[in-house]
Design an enzyme around this catalytic site. Structure first.
Site: not given
Ligand SMILES: *Cc1c(COP(=O)(O)O)cnc(C)c1O
Length: 401
Positions: A71, A151, A179, A201, A325
């Site tokens: 992503g 997300n 998402q 993933h 934190c």
């Molecule tokens: C997980 C996520 C990404 C990043 O994707 P990766 O494959 O982990 O690099 C980008 N945008 C959103 C909204 C995500 O939830």
């Protein structure tokens, strides 16, 4: 101890069928898809089939799918690629304050390169206002990028309406749908999208592989140079096992979509209702109805999110929070702050993201454990009226904000 995974927005387990197929494309079928001999040709054909499955999942044509390393890379390619290819037309990009860092940090980079970015605010439910999108457009605007579903809080954006504005004004529209793809029905033609990001993933495919959908005719440049793979838009020898796995995950997601959404939505509603019945002084974050099926996000007053996570983890429950934190940063989530939450409320947030493997028993167990933990943490909080041990708040420094 029983372990329960409630963090499907962070990542999902790879489907057994996907993993099995991937192994085959690392061992027996190891050819380079660019090779013209039989080893190469059989793999080339399989990559084409994976492309068909990914395209079918989102209603695209196969030649509009470009495989990437995930992503993050697809977001980078969408923004930088469109910016570079269209800079003679204009230098303005519109996005939102609640995007994933793959978008936000790419926009910050583009600002340094001379592009001008508008970060749209969101309402209390994390939704962009259509009028704000319309008002942000200038004669320099070349691209609008608004995520499909957030997300952290699961809110789904008014994608159809934004897409209409983009079409009307002749501006490209990209959505980070990481998402949503594989977890929610999406049709790029129906939504009239120009670019869309997806990642394996987040829907039971492997990590390190994703894709960018680019509608035919969109002007985009590659951001890395090399061979002719992915029609030179994304050169480099293909991550064949990853792509094969992504294709299989897409096929399964399309096949099981309705069943999966029904199952997860029922669990989400059970959990949401149960938390409301058992715990007071709480706030649901995100839109009450226009949200992802698997997302539950609550803020608990007088509770620090990280302590909540650690206590849940001790009970075998893996979730996520909007504060950081323990990671050295006192800044709570940019998403929760953009929604207008105070630092205190944002720090007390918990995200539970459900997946197809979760069961009603998982929810029951959580509904037993969570109220006990909240009560205990509140009894230790200096801010709570039930507090008895003021010095014991593990994260009192956060409340400085
Ligand atoms: C997980 C996520 C990404 C990043 O994707 P990766 O494959 O982990 O690099 C980008 N945008 C959103 C909204 C995500 O939830």
């Amino acid at each position: 101890m029983k372990r329960i995974y409630f963090d499907h927005s962070a990542t999902t387990p790879v489907d057994e069928e996907v993993a099995k197929l991937m192994l085959e494309y690392m061992t027996e079928k190891f050819g380079n898809p660019s090779s013209i001999h039989s080893f190469g040709r059989e793999v080339h054909k399989a990559v084409d089939e994976a492309r068909n499955h990914v395209a079918a999942l989102i209603g695209a044509n196969a030649n509009e799918i470009f495989f990437t390393s995930g992503g993050t890379e697809a977001d980078n390619l969408a923004l930088k690629g469109v910016a570079l290819a269209n800079r003679k037309k204009g230098n303005h990009i519109i996005t939102t304050a609640i995007e994933h860092h793959a978008i936000l940090h790419t926009c910050e980079y583009l600002e340094k390169q001379g592009f001008s970015i508008t970060y749209l605010p969101v309402d209390e439910h994390a939704r962009v206002k259509i009028e704000d999108v319309r008002n942000a457009v200038t004669d320099q605007t070349i691209l609008i990028s608004v995520m499909f579903a957030n997300n952290e809080v699961g809110t789904i954006q008014p994608i159809t309406e934004i897409s209409e504005i983009a079409k009307e004004k002749g501006i490209y529209f990209h959505t980070d749908a990481v998402q949503a793809v594989g977890n929610y029905p999406i049709d790029v033609k129906e939504l009239n999208l120009d670019l869309l990001t997806l990642s394996g993933h987040k829907f039971h495919g492997p990590k390190g592989v994703g894709a960018l959908y680019v509608r035919r005719g969109v002007r985009i440049e590659s951001v890395q140079q090399g061979g002719g793979q992915e029609r030179s838009i994304r050169p480099g020898t293909e991550n064949v096992p990853g792509i094969i796995g992504l294709g299989k995950a897409a096929e399964i997601a399309k096949r099981d979509m309705e069943k999966k959404i029904a199952h997860i939505t029922a669990l989400r509603d059970k959990l949401t209702t149960g938390i409301r019945e058992r715990i007071s002084d709480i706030k649901l974050n995100g839109h009450p109805t226009i949200r992802m099926p698997g997302n539950v996000n609550f803020s608990f007053s007088y509770v620090e999110g990280e302590s909540l996570l650690l206590n849940l983890d001790l009970k075998g429950i893996a979730a996520s929070s909007g504060s950081a934190c323990t990671s050295g940063s006192l800044d709570p989530s940019h998403v929760l702050l953009a929604m207008g939450l105070t630092h205190e409320v944002a720090h007390g947030s918990l995200r539970i993201s459900l997946g197809r493997g979760n069961t009603a028993e998982d929810i029951d167990y959580c509904l037993t454990v969570l109220p006990e933990i909240i009560e205990r943490l509140r009894s230790m909080s200096p801010l709570s009226s039930t507090s008895t041990m003021a010095e014991n708040n593990p994260c009192s420094s956060c409340h400085k904000h």
